[in-house]
Scaffold this active site. Structure first.
Site, PDB file in Angstrom:
ATOM      1  N   GLY A 114      36.420  44.950  44.084  1.00 46.32           N
ATOM      2  CA  GLY A 114      35.657  43.910  43.712  1.00 46.32           C
ATOM      3  C   GLY A 114      34.870  43.598  42.797  1.00 46.32           C
ATOM      4  N   CYS A 115      34.495  42.911  43.036  1.00 47.04           N
ATOM      5  CA  CYS A 115      33.054  41.569  41.635  1.00 47.04           C
ATOM      6  C   CYS A 115      31.798  42.343  41.428  1.00 47.04           C
ATOM      7  CB  CYS A 115      33.059  40.703  42.029  1.00 47.04           C
ATOM      8  SG  CYS A 115      31.776  40.156  43.835  1.00 47.04           S
ATOM      9  N   PHE A 116      31.261  43.419  42.192  1.00 47.16           N
ATOM     10  CA  PHE A 116      30.208  44.551  42.433  1.00 47.16           C
ATOM     11  C   PHE A 116      30.424  45.554  41.302  1.00 47.16           C
ATOM     12  CE2 PHE A 116      27.055  42.292  45.259  1.00 47.16           C
ATOM     13  CZ  PHE A 116      25.996  40.968  44.250  1.00 47.16           C
TER      14      PHE A 116
END
Length: 340
Positions: free
Chosen positions: A152-154
């Site tokens: 995921g990005c975070f």
């Protein structure tokens, strides 16, 4: 030159669109088929006029996916949807590689989907088949993978900052604030991504409870027996692209962060290190991750900036694809950021 055919599933969404844009200039990849659900039958330039003359393919319906003969399929589907598509692909006898940008196949324990996502995973037997693909940490695993789950990005930004600290036992307690652009929520409009809600506004959400924490804890567990405390405050920012994150922690006064990070990323061509906290603008539109630090006494802050659609999604999928096919990880990903 080695070449391979790539199909993109969920091509009309933001991560699918970004994957297509990056693949068009990739020297080894040839764009093969594009799939969508509600947009099937349309062309990409009907949906995104900026692509006029660039993408000749018409979007195919999802039920034609079982006939795909590409070397690799990249899935940019909504959370909770891609596992079914993967299951159907495998049942149909697909022989190529699969890269899932979504969250459905990142976690090894099905029970974590109930805890962090609030639903029962329908295909738990698939979870062990997929390699978790944070490129800088697992290159050897990725090179051997046929099925890959993109982070995921975070989770990507957080791990890039915290991994060297946990691995070297610098700290196990972190306060994290991450500000993300509206594109991180996907193409479908919601109250949280609507222009009127985001413009001129900053708002926190899912404080201490963001779903990306599950994969961060899972990944950090590979380098430490001690589960770190991560106090995460996700924030919606008034911009479209990027994640700007700070990680505050305490450490010994003689901790040499400069040496620690340079040793950790000595062989990572898309990581750029600096003294001080990086700006978001220096990475937007690129696959680079900028990491910097400030230290005073036994207090320190690490800053990370990434483009959420590139390093946080489609770009990292291509970075992983490169390793899976035996070429340099930064192939097709060295364009500079959008400076202005």
């Amino acid at each position: 030159m080695k070449t391979w055919n790539v199909s993109v599933v969920g091509a009309s969404g933001y991560t699918g669109l970004e994957a297509i844009r990056l693949l068009l200039s990739h020297p080894n990849a040839k764009l093969n088929r594009l799939y969508a659900d509600r947009s099937a039958g349309k062309t990409m330039d009907e949906l995104y006029p900026a692509l006029a003359g660039c993408v000749p393919q018409t979007l195919l319906p999802m039920d034609e996916l079982g006939n795909d003969n590409s070397d690799v399929i990249i899935l940019g589907l909504p959370h909770g949807v891609s596992a079914e598509a993967v299951n159907n692909l495998i049942k149909a006898g697909f022989k190529g590689k699969i890269i899932d940008i979504g969250s459905d196949l990142r976690l090894k324990k099905a029970s974590l989907y109930e805890e962090y996502f609030g639903y029962t995973h329908q295909y738990p037997e698939l979870l062990e088949k997929f390699v978790y693909g944070l490129t800088e940490f697992y290159p050897e695993d990725i090179k051997k993978a046929d099925y890959l789950a993109n982070p995921g990005c975070f989770a990507t930004a957080m791990q890039l900052a915290i991994w060297p600290l946990v691995k070297n036992k610098v700290s196990d307690d972190f306060t994290v604030t991450g500000i993300t652009g509206s594109s991180g929520s996907g193409a479908k409009a919601t109250n949280g991504t609507h222009f009127s809600s985001r413009f001129g506004n900053v708002s926190a959400y899912k404080v201490f409870e963001h779903q990306h924490l599950a994969e961060v804890y899972q990944s950090l567990g590979r380098v430490s027996d001690v589960k770190p405390e991560i106090h995460f405050i996700p924030v919606s920012g008034p911009f479209v692209r990027g994640i700007w994150m700070t990680i505050a922690f305490s450490c010994a006064e003689n901790t040499d962060l400069n040496t620690l990070y340079h040793e950790a990323y000595a062989h990572s061509p898309l990581i750029r290190l600096q003294e001080g906290i990086p700006q978001l603008k220096t990475v937007v539109g690129s696959a680079y991750s900028d990491i910097g630090w400030v230290k005073k006494g036994n207090h320190a802050v690490i800053g990370v900036a990434i483009d959420n659609l590139i390093k946080g999604a489609a770009g990292q999928a291509i970075q992983n694809m490169n390793l899976m096919f035996g070429v340099a990880e930064d192939t097709g990903l060295t364009n500079p950021p959008i400076v202005l």
